[in-house]
Design a protein around this motif. Structure first.
Motif, short mmCIF file in Angstrom:
data_model
loop_
_atom_site.label_atom_id
_atom_site.label_comp_id
_atom_site.label_asym_id
_atom_site.label_seq_id
_atom_site.Cartn_x
_atom_site.Cartn_y
_atom_site.Cartn_z
N ASP A 336 0.85 -1.17 -0.17
CA ASP A 336 0.00 -0.02 0.06
C ASP A 336 0.93 1.11 -0.10
N ALA A 337 0.81 1.99 -0.75
CA ALA A 337 1.82 3.10 -1.24
C ALA A 337 1.48 4.20 -0.23
N SER A 338 0.38 4.19 0.62
CA SER A 338 0.17 5.50 1.60
C SER A 338 1.15 5.29 2.63
N PRO A 339 1.34 6.55 3.38
CA PRO A 339 2.42 6.43 4.74
C PRO A 339 1.88 5.06 5.60
N ALA A 340 2.78 4.59 6.01
CA ALA A 340 2.46 3.40 7.23
C ALA A 340 1.89 3.98 8.25
N PRO A 341 0.72 3.47 8.53
CA PRO A 341 -0.21 3.77 9.92
C PRO A 341 0.66 3.12 11.18
N LEU A 342 0.71 4.10 12.13
CA LEU A 342 1.59 3.60 13.37
C LEU A 342 0.42 2.91 14.12
N ASP A 343 0.10 1.75 13.78
CA ASP A 343 -0.90 1.00 14.64
C ASP A 343 -0.45 -0.50 14.33
N SER A 344 -1.34 -1.53 14.94
CA SER A 344 -0.94 -2.79 14.89
C SER A 344 -1.78 -3.42 13.65
N ALA A 345 -2.36 -2.91 12.93
CA ALA A 345 -2.90 -3.51 11.78
C ALA A 345 -1.87 -4.17 10.84
N PRO A 346 -2.29 -5.52 10.37
CA PRO A 346 -1.41 -6.21 9.43
C PRO A 346 -1.03 -5.25 7.99
N ARG A 347 0.14 -5.44 7.76
CA ARG A 347 0.29 -4.48 6.28
C ARG A 347 1.51 -5.42 5.55
N HIS A 348 1.21 -5.57 4.33
CA HIS A 348 2.18 -6.40 3.50
C HIS A 348 3.28 -5.40 3.12
N TYR A 349 4.31 -6.16 2.96
CA TYR A 349 5.81 -5.24 2.72
C TYR A 349 6.34 -6.53 1.68
#
Length: 535
Positions: A336-349
């Motif tokens: 996801d090109a948007s800035p990284a949310p500083l939370d604990s939701a899973p995000r793919h890299y």
């Protein structure tokens, strides 16, 4: 006497095959001593400093794997030995042209090497073991024992079963058709034809159809020299890992690791496979390796060996102390090109096209961004932690360093990171209008262009192929030429027919469009070349 004559005939045949069809040699990053030293460190062993090491390559071809090592490590002493006079003379010309005084390429038979050659900190044997007769294989293992320093590392690659059992069907068919009298001097071309023939006649859903479906794309795309030596060579003797290790143990060598680290960890194959395997193998890494070869139908190994008496010191469980002393490079762009949310939701890299790394906490998400910004240069653990702390401020948790250790462990186990014991590179987005490629790399690029495929090697010992325009720019990348001068030089080359620029397959001839093409190419070189090379 008859057996001696047969053995001699095979050696002469191998020499003739490599003289007539030289194997193009390039840097092979997984054999590089800095990487092998990092592997040893990960599993609890110390290894000699690659910058001052004595390095030997058995079957060095024209030196494509070790000449870059000699350039990058001027205080190392490098020796290469090969049976092919044509290949050795090619390498010697390059060494002479570069005026390197820390490398020697020798013509020789591996069976004649003895203690007088001396000892080496690193011994490399890539793409040789499976392609020589049994007595030469024995000589390779003997050299890796007798000529290896007490704390040295040996690397040997080889074809392995069970995966090669399927490829042997293809090899046998190619050899059969290559011997057809109709082939004449075009043995390889005729042998290639058997693939299409068999694909047309193999019953659907048959084992043969499956083998051809799996391997024919590679066969069609591979260059002639690869197919000649991989499938039509006089010798190609795959071996089970357990048999290879038994032969190594017999001469006093012990198993350390695979150069492809990710293959060693059962967790990479999912819980359904990992759990019963780990239970079955009861902590025996060598047994686990052989079982995994069956699970994955493995065809090729790159095994790292040490003196047998050192194996008691090996620790396969990765610990924080060893992980945090690594310098790490990783390319982990967020999907996801948007800035990284500083939370604990899973995000793919990770790179598109590969299975993603799923990160959940702010600490590891920020670390992924920081590593990606620095790629392909490394960061130390301290530098990563400091940068993450600066980014998160008061939100930097007490357990942050534990999270970062876990991240590095995952990246290492899954082969998502490059690792080193020392810093590698200092990448920059774009030099200020100029790029400096230091000597002797400019001369090396020119020398490889004269002898085969033009390339140089970066700090990770990876080959960087040079397109025609880059080849013509090489000599001017000494810092003296302005950006406009580089563009002007490419325009001159285009006018002389040395290079051309195309758009959608159409060659540009209009002067303004040629200038635009040259300008865009120089911009690409200035923007990307420094990072690719890691100046």
């Amino acid at each position: 006497m008859r057996r001696n004559n047969i053995v001699s005939d095979i050696i002469q045949q191998i020499r003739a095959e490599y003289d007539s069809t030289p194997y193009e040699s390039f840097p092979f990053p997984q054999s590089a001593p800095p990487y092998l030293a990092a592997i040893a460190h990960l599993f609890g062993l110390k290894a000699p400093d690659p910058e001052k090491a004595r390095i030997l390559e058995l079957g060095c071809a024209s030196g494509g794997n070790i000449i870059p090592l000699a350039i990058r490590h001027p205080h190392a002493r490098v020796t290469g030995i090969d049976l092919s006079q044509v290949q050795i003379e090619t390498g010697q010309r390059i060494v002479k042209e570069l005026a390197l005084d820390n490398i020697e390429l020798r013509l020789g038979d591996l069976t004649e090497i003895g203690p007088e050659l001396g000892t080496f900190d690193y011994i490399i044997c890539h793409g040789v073991f499976s392609w020589v007769p049994a007595h030469v294989q024995a000589a390779i293992l003997r050299i890796c024992k007798d000529n290896l320093a007490a704390d040295g590392i040996a690397y040997i690659s080889y074809n392995t079963y069970p995966g090669w059992k399927a490829k042997e069907v293809i090899r046998d068919a190619m050899i059969l058709r290559g011997k057809d009298p109709r082939a004449g001097s075009n043995q390889l071309g005729f042998a290639r034809g058997i693939i299409d023939f068999l694909k047309d006649v193999a019953p659907r859903q048959s084992l043969l159809a499956h083998i051809l479906e799996e391997h024919s794309p590679v066969l069609r795309q591979s260059r002639d020299y690869y197919l000649q030596h991989e499938f039509l060579e006089a010798c190609n003797s795959p071996i089970y890992f357990s048999e290879f290790l038994a032969a190594a143990n017999e001469v006093g060598l012990g198993y350390l690791a695979e150069a492809n680290l990710s293959t060693m960890f059962a967790s990479n194959y999912g819980a359904k496979i990992a759990e019963p395997l780990l239970k079955e193998c009861e902590g025996n890494q060598a047994r686990l390796e052989q079982y995994l070869d069956f699970v994955t139908n493995r065809t090729f190994r790159q095994t790292v060996l040490v003196h047998k008496e050192r194996t008691d010191q090996i620790r396969y469980g990765l610990d924080a102390e060893r992980l945090t002393s690594l310098h790490v490079a990783a390319f982990l762009p967020a999907h996801d090109a948007s800035p990284a949310p500083l939370d604990s939701a899973p995000r793919h890299y990770g790179p598109q096209g590969l299975d993603p790394v799923t990160l959940r906490t702010p600490v590891v998400k920020v670390a992924a961004d920081i590593l990606t910004e620095q790629w392909p240069a490394t960061l130390s653990f301290t530098a990563i932690a400091s940068a993450v702390k600066k980014k998160l401020g008061k939100r930097y948790p007490a357990a942050a360093e534990d999270e970062l250790v876990n991240l590095i462990e995952v990246l290492v186990i899954q082969n998502r990171a490059k690792i080193s014991l020392k810093p590698v590179g200092a990448a920059s987005d774009k030099p200020a209008g100029k790029i400096v490629l230091p000597e002797p790399w400019r001369s090396y690029g020119a020398a490889t262009a004269n002898e085969g495929t033009p390339h140089i090697a970066n700090a990770w010992h990876e080959a960087i192929m040079l397109d025609p325009a880059e080849q013509h720019l090489l000599a001017r990348l000494d810092g003296s030429a302005s950006r406009d001068a580089l563009v002007g030089h490419l325009i001159d080359c285009a006018e002389q027919g040395k290079v051309s620029f195309e758009v959608a397959g159409e060659r540009l001839t209009d002067p303004e469009r040629v200038r635009s093409g040259a300008d865009e190419h120089v911009e690409r070189v200035l923007s990307n070349f420094a990072k690719r090379f890691i100046l």
